[in-house]
Design an enzyme around this catalytic site. Structure first.
Site, PDB file in Angstrom:
ATOM      1  N   CYS A 167       3.794  -1.287  -3.590  1.00 54.42           N
ATOM      2  CA  CYS A 167       2.532  -1.264  -2.839  1.00 54.42           C
ATOM      3  C   CYS A 167       1.409  -1.962  -3.596  1.00 54.42           C
ATOM      4  O   CYS A 167       0.446  -2.406  -2.978  1.00 54.42           O
ATOM      5  CB  CYS A 167       2.150   0.183  -2.526  1.00 54.42           C
ATOM      6  SG  CYS A 167       2.046   1.217  -4.000  1.00 54.42           S
ATOM      7  N   ARG A 205      -0.656  -6.000   4.711  1.00 47.46           N
ATOM      8  CA  ARG A 205      -1.617  -4.902   4.854  1.00 47.46           C
ATOM      9  C   ARG A 205      -2.700  -5.293   5.854  1.00 47.46           C
ATOM     10  O   ARG A 205      -3.155  -4.497   6.661  1.00 47.46           O
ATOM     11  CB  ARG A 205      -2.281  -4.566   3.498  1.00 47.46           C
ATOM     12  CG  ARG A 205      -1.359  -4.049   2.409  1.00 47.46           C
ATOM     13  CD  ARG A 205      -0.740  -2.716   2.742  1.00 47.46           C
ATOM     14  NE  ARG A 205      -1.697  -1.728   3.206  1.00 47.46           N
ATOM     15  CZ  ARG A 205      -2.576  -1.080   2.426  1.00 47.46           C
ATOM     16  NH1 ARG A 205      -2.581  -1.271   1.125  1.00 47.46           N
ATOM     17  NH2 ARG A 205      -3.421  -0.189   2.935  1.00 47.46           N
ATOM     18  N   GLN A 252      -0.048   1.689   4.392  1.00 45.14           N
ATOM     19  CA  GLN A 252       0.833   0.984   3.451  1.00 45.14           C
ATOM     20  C   GLN A 252       2.265   0.966   3.982  1.00 45.14           C
ATOM     21  O   GLN A 252       2.940  -0.061   3.977  1.00 45.14           O
ATOM     22  CB  GLN A 252       0.791   1.698   2.084  1.00 45.14           C
ATOM     23  CG  GLN A 252       1.727   1.103   1.055  1.00 45.14           C
ATOM     24  CD  GLN A 252       1.305  -0.294   0.624  1.00 45.14           C
ATOM     25  OE1 GLN A 252       0.167  -0.515   0.275  1.00 45.14           O
ATOM     26  NE2 GLN A 252       2.221  -1.246   0.671  1.00 45.14           N
ATOM     27  N   HIS A 292      -0.060   7.727   2.624  1.00 44.93           N
ATOM     28  CA  HIS A 292      -0.643   6.373   2.638  1.00 44.93           C
ATOM     29  C   HIS A 292       0.003   5.616   3.816  1.00 44.93           C
ATOM     30  O   HIS A 292       0.778   4.686   3.632  1.00 44.93           O
ATOM     31  CB  HIS A 292      -0.349   5.684   1.303  1.00 44.93           C
ATOM     32  CG  HIS A 292      -1.180   4.471   1.042  1.00 44.93           C
ATOM     33  ND1 HIS A 292      -2.182   4.037   1.884  1.00 44.93           N
ATOM     34  CD2 HIS A 292      -1.154   3.568   0.006  1.00 44.93           C
ATOM     35  CE1 HIS A 292      -2.740   2.946   1.375  1.00 44.93           C
ATOM     36  NE2 HIS A 292      -2.137   2.635   0.247  1.00 44.93           N
ATOM     37  N   ARG A 316     -10.534   6.775   2.455  1.00 40.59           N
ATOM     38  CA  ARG A 316      -9.622   6.860   1.303  1.00 40.59           C
ATOM     39  C   ARG A 316     -10.181   7.904   0.343  1.00 40.59           C
ATOM     40  O   ARG A 316     -11.344   7.828  -0.046  1.00 40.59           O
ATOM     41  CB  ARG A 316      -9.504   5.528   0.559  1.00 40.59           C
ATOM     42  CG  ARG A 316      -8.866   5.724  -0.831  1.00 40.59           C
ATOM     43  CD  ARG A 316      -8.531   4.480  -1.570  1.00 40.59           C
ATOM     44  NE  ARG A 316      -7.393   3.821  -0.969  1.00 40.59           N
ATOM     45  CZ  ARG A 316      -6.609   2.955  -1.623  1.00 40.59           C
ATOM     46  NH1 ARG A 316      -6.846   2.688  -2.903  1.00 40.59           N
ATOM     47  NH2 ARG A 316      -5.599   2.377  -1.021  1.00 40.59           N
ATOM     48  N   ASP A 340       6.400   2.450  -7.272  1.00 40.90           N
ATOM     49  CA  ASP A 340       4.940   2.606  -7.260  1.00 40.90           C
ATOM     50  C   ASP A 340       4.545   3.045  -8.667  1.00 40.90           C
ATOM     51  O   ASP A 340       5.412   3.453  -9.463  1.00 40.90           O
ATOM     52  CB  ASP A 340       4.564   3.667  -6.200  1.00 40.90           C
ATOM     53  CG  ASP A 340       3.062   3.894  -6.063  1.00 40.90           C
ATOM     54  OD1 ASP A 340       2.275   3.077  -6.589  1.00 40.90           O
ATOM     55  OD2 ASP A 340       2.673   4.906  -5.431  1.00 40.90           O
TER      56      ASP A 340
HETATM   57  N1  NVA Z   1       0.380   6.220  -5.526  1.00 45.60           N
HETATM   58  C1  NVA Z   1      -0.685   5.296  -5.803  1.00 45.60           C
HETATM   59  C2  NVA Z   1      -0.813   4.303  -4.712  1.00 45.60           C
HETATM   60  C3  NVA Z   1      -1.865   3.236  -4.925  1.00 45.60           C
HETATM   61  C4  NVA Z   1      -1.966   2.302  -3.776  1.00 45.60           C
HETATM   62  C5  NVA Z   1      -1.976   6.068  -5.998  1.00 45.60           C
HETATM   63  O1  NVA Z   1      -2.236   6.996  -5.230  1.00 45.60           O
HETATM   64  O2  NVA Z   1      -2.720   5.757  -6.933  1.00 45.60           O
HETATM   65  N1   CP Z   2      -1.638  -0.713  -2.006  1.00 48.09           N
HETATM   66  C1   CP Z   2      -2.920  -0.330  -1.981  1.00 48.09           C
HETATM   67  O1   CP Z   2      -3.323   0.595  -1.280  1.00 48.09           O
HETATM   68  O2   CP Z   2      -3.724  -1.046  -2.801  1.00 48.09           O
HETATM   69  P1   CP Z   2      -5.234  -0.707  -3.124  1.00 48.09           P
HETATM   70  O3   CP Z   2      -5.250   0.566  -3.908  1.00 48.09           O
HETATM   71  O4   CP Z   2      -5.721  -1.889  -3.935  1.00 48.09           O
HETATM   72  O5   CP Z   2      -5.983  -0.557  -1.836  1.00 48.09           O
END
Ligand code: NVA
Ligand code: CP
Length: 312
Positions: free
Chosen positions: A269, A297, A136, A133, A106, A228
């Protein structure tokens, strides 16, 4: 034709066929029914979990899925390892590939996930980058299928930052699975044309469709409303401007009424900011499936690992 995903990385659903994604969805549902069964399918398996950005769900999904089947998950934040700091990503990849059966990443750049996959020689899972992602989106489709029985032909409306990683992954997976996706966002936050062009032939094949609009009335007939956070991780400097642009796009009761569908569900998400992208009564209301979605998930991530590690 039977599906064999052994050795594959999951960096974006663009690399997978609809049949392969459907196979993973079926496997995820099977894995969910096995909750109480004591399996040991990850015995002898170690997976490296690399995190440049924070996470609750993704990290915990990997750790709990691996741990409950006797595998070993090693969490490594960029404060702990040399990834791209004192060592090239290629060299880190080579070393991790000698020690681990798979790697989750990540972080910021999609190219880092791609480099890890190229040089490690083991499956790499994209746990979120600036542009995708994918794990997700698989859980999202599983949640829609569990609720409605299918996702093909369903109208999914994503309302918010149409160019973010979650929206982009929903566009790709919808194109592969025949979902009718509508991205509702201000023009300044529209998905990039490069992605839409890459998906264009896929809609024809899958029977889905994609509409991009700034008009919130496009939620009419939606089976699912999805949003989101307005400011994704790494974009904190944009927060004030995002709130200004996206205020008219909050998912609330008024927007739900515009769907004219009393069976419309709500997806997110998570993490969520109540009062920004969604009102509290919607996310905490009866139409919200966000907790099923979060649980899924884990099942989808377990299915991805089982399939790509050749354990099914
Ligand atoms: N779009 C958000 C998703 C978090 C799971 C981010 O990248 O912060
Ligand atoms: N939805 C998701 O990816 O959550 P986190 O950022 O907590 O992993």
């Amino acid at each position: 034709m039977s599906v064999n995903l052994k050795g594959r990385s999951v960096l974006t659903w663009l690399d997978f066929t609809g049949e392969e994604i459907n196979y993973l969805l079926d496997l995820s549902k099977q894995v969910k029914t096995e909750k109480a069964v004591r399996n040991k399918r990850f015995a002898g398996i170690s997976v490296a979990l690399l995190f440049e950005k924070r996470s609750t769900r993704t990290r915990c999904a990997f750790e709990s899925a691996i741990g409950e089947e006797d595998g070993n998950a090693v969490f490594l934040s960029t404060d702990d390892i040399q990834l791209g700091a004192k060592e090239t990503i290629e060299d880190t990849a080579r070393v991790l590939g000698r020690m681990f059966s798979a790697i989750e990443f990540r972080g910021f750049k999609q190219s880092t996930a791609e480099t890890l996959a190229r040089y490690s020689g083991v499956p790499v899972y994209n746990g979120l980058t600036d542009i995708f992602h994918p794990t997700q989106a698989l859980a999202d489709m599983m949640t829609i299928e569990e609720h409605f029985g299918n996702c093909a032909g369903r109208k999914l409306c994503f309302v918010g930052d149409g160019r973010n990683n979650v929206a982009r992954s929903l566009i790709v997976i919808s194109a592969k699975l025949g979902v009718k996706i509508t991205i509702i966002c201000p023009n300044a936050l529209s998905p990039d044309s490069e992605l839409l062009e890459a998906c264009a032939p896929l809609w024809l094949k899958s029977g889905g469709s994609c509409e991009i609009t700034s008009d919130i009335n496009a939620v009419s007939g939606a089976d699912a409303l999805y949003t989101d956070v307005w400011t994704s991780m790494g974009e904190e400097a944009e927060k004030t401007e995002r709130i200004r642009l996206l205020k008219p796009y909050q998912v609330n009761n008024k927007l739900f009424e515009k769907t004219e569908n009393s069976r419309c569900i709500f997806l997110h998400c998570l993490p969520a900011i109540r009062g920004e992208e969604v009102s509290a009564d919607i996310i905490d209301g009866p139409q919200s499936l966000v907790w099923d979605e979060a649980e899924n998930r884990k099942h989808t991530i377990k299915a991805i690992m089982l399939a790509t590690l050749g354990l099914v």
